[in-house]
Design a protein around this motif. Structure first.
Motif, PDB file in Angstrom:
ATOM      1  N   GLN A 101       0.846  -1.201   0.000  1.00 34.43           N
ATOM      2  CA  GLN A 101       0.000   0.000   0.000  1.00 34.43           C
ATOM      3  C   GLN A 101       0.882   1.252   0.000  1.00 34.43           C
ATOM      4  OE1 GLN A 101      -2.115   0.860   3.610  1.00 34.43           O
ATOM      5  NE2 GLN A 101      -3.925   1.588   2.513  1.00 34.43           N
ATOM      6  N   ARG A 104       2.184   1.914  -3.340  1.00 40.58           N
ATOM      7  CA  ARG A 104       1.157   2.505  -4.223  1.00 40.58           C
ATOM      8  C   ARG A 104       1.023   4.001  -3.940  1.00 40.58           C
ATOM      9  NH1 ARG A 104      -1.641  -2.400  -2.882  1.00 40.58           N
ATOM     10  NH2 ARG A 104      -1.248  -3.868  -4.575  1.00 40.58           N
ATOM     11  N   SER A 108       1.817   7.129  -6.530  1.00 37.06           N
ATOM     12  CA  SER A 108       0.895   8.244  -6.760  1.00 37.06           C
ATOM     13  C   SER A 108       1.631   9.569  -6.556  1.00 37.06           C
ATOM     14  CB  SER A 108      -0.285   8.121  -5.774  1.00 37.06           C
ATOM     15  OG  SER A 108      -1.054   9.298  -5.742  1.00 37.06           O
ATOM     16  N   VAL A 119       3.735  -0.542  -9.494  1.00 37.21           N
ATOM     17  CA  VAL A 119       3.675  -1.573  -8.453  1.00 37.21           C
ATOM     18  C   VAL A 119       3.385  -2.901  -9.134  1.00 37.21           C
ATOM     19  CG1 VAL A 119       2.535  -2.303  -6.325  1.00 37.21           C
ATOM     20  CG2 VAL A 119       2.910   0.127  -6.759  1.00 37.21           C
ATOM     21  N   ASP A 786      -5.663   9.624  -6.700  1.00 35.22           N
ATOM     22  CA  ASP A 786      -4.981   8.327  -6.830  1.00 35.22           C
ATOM     23  C   ASP A 786      -4.615   7.878  -5.416  1.00 35.22           C
ATOM     24  OD1 ASP A 786      -3.298   6.199  -7.098  1.00 35.22           O
ATOM     25  OD2 ASP A 786      -2.062   7.074  -8.675  1.00 35.22           O
ATOM     26  N   TYR A 788      -3.591   5.031  -3.421  1.00 37.27           N
ATOM     27  CA  TYR A 788      -2.994   3.689  -3.460  1.00 37.27           C
ATOM     28  C   TYR A 788      -3.426   2.911  -4.696  1.00 37.27           C
ATOM     29  CZ  TYR A 788      -3.894   5.301   1.261  1.00 37.27           C
ATOM     30  OH  TYR A 788      -4.066   6.082   2.338  1.00 37.27           O
ATOM     31  N   GLY A 789      -3.493   3.607  -5.822  1.00 35.56           N
ATOM     32  CA  GLY A 789      -3.840   2.916  -7.067  1.00 35.56           C
ATOM     33  C   GLY A 789      -5.328   2.927  -7.363  1.00 35.56           C
TER      34      GLY A 789
END
Ligand SMILES: Cc1cc2nc3c(=O)[nH]c(=O)nc-3n(C[C@H](O)[C@H](O)[C@H](O)COP(=O)(O)OP(=O)(O)OC[C@H]3O[C@@H](n4cnc5c(N)ncnc54)[C@H](O)[C@@H]3O)c2cc1C
Length: 811
Positions: A101, A104, A108, A119, A786, A788-789
């Motif tokens: 996390q 990610r 971002s 990732v 964004d 964590y993706g």
């Protein structure tokens, strides 16, 4: 050798060579570098010299991107080519979801700086790095531009280009003393004679404090022994048909990169060793520490498990050398606290990867007074006073042991704690306080429900969420008490104090006795440099008429330098720091007035002591200075108390508060409440990259008042229009806050960057502040965060969603 120049850079490793080169790039050619031996003869020559793009914040990513671009350009120059393996790629591994996390989030954040991290899962890691096993592996962060460079060639190339631009380099010229003159210029004494100059730069690597002592300072830099080995050729590398990417393994604390047909493998062992604590042999030149592979046995086993082929490969050679660390792992690049015309670029633990960027940002600071990015994360003034050799070494060891394990939000590691405390710290600890650390100060976050309570480290809201909600509720409905220690406090006296401050602030700050105001300080580029409250105290038995200047906890050295550098020669202004003498107890909530009236004589009614008043009094019998100001948005008082009387005042307030439901609250509740009020944090939301209009501080600018620092530049900036605008956002997620640095997107385009985020418990909203493109700053505009993706919807809302008319805090 020149006898006079503009700048003398001391030290010819990557730090010094990069600074010299970039000074010439910024247009200063009358500059010299002095080196006690040969260039790179300190740490630089034996560096593993990996060049990576990963950083914990946007400034670090940006400066590393600069290194990469510069090294590529230099390596392609036919005049002085360098061996640079650009873009082999690199992977940081992870075996927990929390690490993934984090990666990610960093991806971002880096996207906003134009860096494309990716990732990837465990299988993809193994596909890109065929030597690794996927056992106990979840995945990793792919950094496409990672590579390695020849460190000696790099420094020679920088020196070559600097010389070509007019700079001079004096080798075998040890600096033996430094003299600063009355006009703030320097003489640098060397074994070959003296050089007069305007500015000195300490770039002395592990000898930093030998040269620091010559100017009467000490820097929080400690050296650790650090070791890698080079292997024989490995068949797996030849079979792969491509160069091996770099590898960083937080699971087994090692790294590797390709070296010829084998690998270079370096270790961050638990059983690590400081170096040079009691002085450094003057003959330690181009030298290494003795090999000591036994020390790394704990991590070697993990490296073998991750890369089984290593076990069958012979070791060609071992390198063990000193590497510098600071209190928080980031280097010290910028002005030396308390000194004029003196800068440093020291404490580099990844100097080859970062050195290009640090020299760039330092040269900008020297030439222009400020760099293109906010450089607080590397500013030498971010630590104040407590950072001696012992503490620095403890933090260096801890950092070394956790080299690839990034800090999670709210994570404060145990080494060197408690460093700064007040008489209340043990009292709050006995109440069950969980502490956060602010510039070494132990500051209460909240009261733990049990000693065993340890929230999970992650980027999500943690198990303290409900506790914070209760703290906020009690402040909203009754009254809370919170210790704010380490808050920066200056006492400014002298007949010219008001006219002086008027020049320092871009707005009009009250001069009336008994009144408090808030103001912003700009730099010479019209960007926001600082934020401070000003409280005017009339003469009393506690002192002459004076101003109390209050600013953020870590700003003491920064603000002191800035203010004192601007006192005119004939101005009657004296500044004294009270930061370590006074502590604030904040009393906040609708019943705050009742509690104060119950333990302090005098009329505390709204009429007698309105919002933004200041008054000296006694809390019980403890001397105190009370200000009617609020960071929570509720009726609140900041009660400033000398540390000697702090416990007495605390007892009196608690006793008076008993009938009114008074409970302790901490920094976490404060953070949540200030987000609901649109209040900003220095160096999170207030950055030197933006002017006050972009920072939405328009109401604090009085452009028509007389001259003030930064006015000319601000007028020019105003004509150029806004580049970004700070807004408040409602985030459409309930599981996690938006974290500083995260990117705001529209499609594939980055349109903004988050500066702060937290849950607003009183408004029931997930809130964030962000700098966004001006056309998106209007209320109702929507973007995607964004997170964590995941792309999460956000909407621009009006600032201060809680009590937008600010009635409650006026009481
Ligand atoms: C084993 C090892 C592996 C590493 N691997 C990496 C890596 O992969 N990637 C990476 O980015 N970093 C790596 N590093 C860290 C990196 O090498 C250092 O951060 C960097 O070399 C520091 O450069 P510097 O210029 O600050 O110091 P130095 O290279 O030590 O330069 C300081 C210079 O100042 C001179 N000096 C000192 N006193 C005086 C004086 N009185 N007068 C004149 N001159 C003086 C010294 O002679 C010296 O040349 C590694 C370090 C080690 C030890």
């Amino acid at each position: 050798m020149k006898s006079r120049t503009k700048v003398v850079v001391i030290g010819g490793g990557i730090a010094g060579c990069s600074t010299l080169y970039h000074l010439t790039q910024e247009g200063w050619s009358d500059v010299v570098l002095v080196e006690r031996n040969e260039l790179t003869s300190g740490t630089t020559w034996h560096s593993a010299a990996q060049v990576t793009n990963f950083g914990m914040n946007q400034t670090m990513v940006g400066l590393k991107t600069h290194s990469i671009n510069l090294y590529k350009e230099l390596s392609e120059s036919p005049e002085y080519p360098i061996n640079y393996h650009h873009a082999d790629g690199g992977i940081r591994l992870a075996n927990t979801e929390a690490q993934m996390q984090g990666y990610r989030h960093f991806a971002s954040m880096a996207r906003g700086m134009g860096a494309d991290f990716e990732v990837i899962d465990a299988e993809e890691c193994a596909r890109r790095h065929p030597l690794i096993s996927t056992a106990n592996l979840l995945g990793g962060l792919w950094d496409p531009l990672d590579g390695d460079i020849d460190p000696a060639q790099l420094c020679q190339a920088l020196a070559y280009h600097a010389r070509k631009a007019g700079a001079e380099v004096y080798r075998n010229t040890p600096v033996t003393a430094l003299t600063q003159h009355k006009d703030d210029t320097w003489t640098v004494h060397t074994e070959q004679g003296g050089i007069d100059c305007d500015i000195v730069v300490n770039a002395c690597g592990y000898r930093v404090n030998e040269v620091a002592a010559m100017m009467g300072v000490h820097h929080p830099v400690a050296s650790m022994e650090h070791q890698y080995f080079l292997t024989e050729d490995m068949p797996g590398i030849a079979e792969a048909g491509h160069r091996m990417p770099l590898l960083r393994c937080p699971i087994s604390d090692y790294y590797s990169r390709q070296e010829k047909g084998g690998l270079l493998v370096g270790f961050y062992e638990q059983d690590c060793k400081t170096w040079g604590m009691d002085g450094i042999d003057p003959n330690f030149v181009n030298a290494l520490c003795p090999d000591d592979l036994d020390r790394v046995m704990d991590v070697l086993a993990g490296a073998f498990e991750r890369m089984p082929a290593l076990e069958e490969t012979g070791i060609r050679s071992i390198v063990n050398g000193p590497i510098t660390y600071t209190i928080d792992g980031a280097p010290l690049v910028g002005p030396i606290p308390g000194k004029r015309n003196a800068f440093c670029i020291i404490g580099l633990r990844a100097g080859l990867g970062e050195g290009g960027g640090h020299g760039w940002l330092l040269a900008q600071q020297i030439v222009h007074g400020e760099a293109c990015y906010d450089t607080w994360c590397i500013d030498p003034r971010r630590f104040t006073g407590h950072t001696n050799v012992e503490l620095t070494s403890l933090k260096a060891i801890e950092d070394y042991q956790n080299e690839f394990r990034f800090h999670f939000p709210h994570e404060h590691r145990p080494a060197g704690r408690p460093a700064k405390t007040t008489p209340l710290t043990p009292i709050l600890a006995a109440e069950g306080a969980e502490f956060t650390v602010v510039n070494g100060w132990e500051r209460m976050d909240y009261i733990k429900p049990s000693p065993e309570f340890h929230p999970t480290l992650s980027f999500n809201f943690d198990e303290a969420f409900g506790i914070v909600a209760d703290d906020v509720k009690n402040v909203q409905e009754n009254v809370g008490l919170c210790e704010v220690n380490g808050f920066n406090r200056f006492e400014i006296t002298g007949a010219d104090r008001h006219s002086f401050l008027d020049r320092m602030f871009c707005g009009t700050v009250t001069k009336r006795d008994g009144r408090v105001g808030l103001g912003y300080l700009l730099n010479h580029h019209g960007m926001v440099k600082g934020e401070a409250t000003v409280a005017n105290l009339p003469a009393s038995d506690r002192g002459p008429a004076r101003v109390w200047y209050g600013s953020a906890a870590a700003s003491e050295y920064h603000d002191m330098d800035w203010l004192t550098q601007h006192i005119g020669e004939d101005e009657d202004v004296q500044i004294r720091s009270l930061t370590n003498e006074q502590t604030i107890l904040v009393l906040a909530g609708p019943k705050a007035r009742d509690v104060l009236s119950g333990c302090a004589r005098g009329d505390w009614s709204k009429e007698a002591f309105p919002w933004l008043s200041v008054r000296e009094c006694f809390i019980g019998f403890a001397p105190a200075t009370v200000m009617g100001v609020s960071f929570s948005g509720e009726l609140a008082y900041e009660i400033h108390i000398p540390n000697a009387s702090l416990y007495a005042a605390y007892l009196a307030l608690r006793e008076s508060g008993e009938a009114h439901g008074l409970k302790l609250f901490g920094a976490r509740a404060v953070e949540s409440m200030r987000m609901e009020k649109g209040f900003l944090h220095w160096k999170a939301d207030i950055l030197t990259e933006f002017d006050p209009y972009e920072t939405s501080l328009d109401r604090f600018v009085k452009i028509d008042k007389g001259d003030f620092i930064g006015k000319g530049a601000l007028l020019k900036r105003r004509e150029e229009g806004l580049r970004k605008k700070l807004v408040t956002l409602k985030v459409d997620a309930t599981h996690a806050p938006a974290h500083g640095g995260a990117s705001l997107m529209q499609g594939s385009k980055v349109v903004g960057t988050v500066t702060s985020g937290d849950w607003g418990h009183r408004v029931g909203m997930n809130l964030a502040y962000a700098f966004v493109e001006p056309q998106l700053a209007g209320e109702g505009n929507r973007m995607q965060l964004d997170m964590y993706g995941d792309m999460v919807e956000v909407e621009v809302i009006a600032p201060s969603p809680y009590d937008p008319s600010y009635e409650l805090m006026r009481g």
